[in-house]
Design an enzyme around this catalytic site. Structure first.
Site, short mmCIF file in Angstrom:
data_model
loop_
_atom_site.label_atom_id
_atom_site.label_comp_id
_atom_site.label_asym_id
_atom_site.label_seq_id
_atom_site.Cartn_x
_atom_site.Cartn_y
_atom_site.Cartn_z
CE LYS A 9 -3.93 -2.27 2.29
NZ LYS A 9 -4.95 -2.18 3.37
CE1 TYR A 49 -9.45 -2.94 0.14
CE2 TYR A 49 -8.46 -0.94 -0.72
CZ TYR A 49 -8.35 -2.13 -0.03
OH TYR A 49 -7.14 -2.51 0.51
CG PHE A 57 -13.32 1.68 6.93
CD1 PHE A 57 -12.79 1.06 5.82
CD2 PHE A 57 -13.99 0.89 7.87
CE1 PHE A 57 -12.89 -0.31 5.63
CE2 PHE A 57 -14.11 -0.49 7.69
CZ PHE A 57 -13.56 -1.09 6.55
CG ASN A 112 -3.68 -2.55 6.82
OD1 ASN A 112 -3.55 -2.12 5.68
ND2 ASN A 112 -4.72 -3.27 7.19
CG HIS A 115 -5.26 -6.03 -0.55
ND1 HIS A 115 -6.49 -6.01 0.06
CD2 HIS A 115 -5.39 -6.86 -1.64
CE1 HIS A 115 -7.33 -6.79 -0.63
NE2 HIS A 115 -6.68 -7.31 -1.66
CD GLU A 126 -8.76 -8.65 -3.98
OE1 GLU A 126 -9.53 -8.20 -3.12
OE2 GLU A 126 -7.63 -9.11 -3.70
#
Ligand code: GDP
Length: 138
Positions: A9, A49, A57, A112, A115, A126
């Site tokens: 990320k 997403y 969020f 974080n 992914h 994906e």
């Protein structure tokens, strides 16, 4: 053999830990069979997403995911999906096991570092979101 989509990320790329993440993948016998660096705009991040559309969020997450370049990879290996999720650690780094990428590097539940796809069905969707068939090494 199973395939999964991995992303480093924007926080991971910005902090210069691409090499560290890749080291952990390769030393755990996850083979990288496709890889590139891209920068999504927020619309593209929202598409990626889409399953989280209703979450509070969603805007923040897609803003973050489009805030800088990311490294997208296809990983291949035995039980690649579960194995990579184990190496990543829990979504919330405070609950992640010792020695996982998120425990060692994440700074926030959202930022974080990595992914990973959560099922074979998701992995197919994906991977196709980022790679065409000429970019996938067999
Ligand atoms: P993952 O499969 O472990 O990445 O977790 P999820 O699919 O549940 O969530 C997708 C991503 O949304 C996570 O990796 C985080 O970046 C972000 N996220 C998850 N939960 C929260 C939350 O409660 N707040 C915020 N701001 N972001 C979250």
């Amino acid at each position: 053999m199973e395939r999964t989509l991995a992303i480093i990320k924007p926080d991971g790329v910005a902090r210069g830990i691409i090499g560290e993440v890749i080291q952990r993948l390769e030393s755990n016998k996850l083979k990288i069979t496709a890889m590139k660096m891209v920068k999504m705009n927020q619309e593209q991040a929202k598409g990626f997403y889409a399953v989280h559309e209703e979450r509070p969020f969603f805007d923040s997450l897609t803003y973050f995911m489009s805030s800088g370049p990311i490294v997208v990879m296809v990983l291949e290996g035995e039980n690649a999906i579960a194995k990579y999720r184990e190496i990543m650690g829990a979504t919330d780094y405070r609950q992640a096991d010792e020695g996982t990428i998120r425990k060692d590097f994440a700074t926030d539940i959202e930022k974080n570092v990595v992914h990973g796809s959560d099922s074979p069905e998701t992995a197919v969707i994906e991977i196709a979101y980022f790679f065409n068939r000429f970019e996938l090494i067999h």
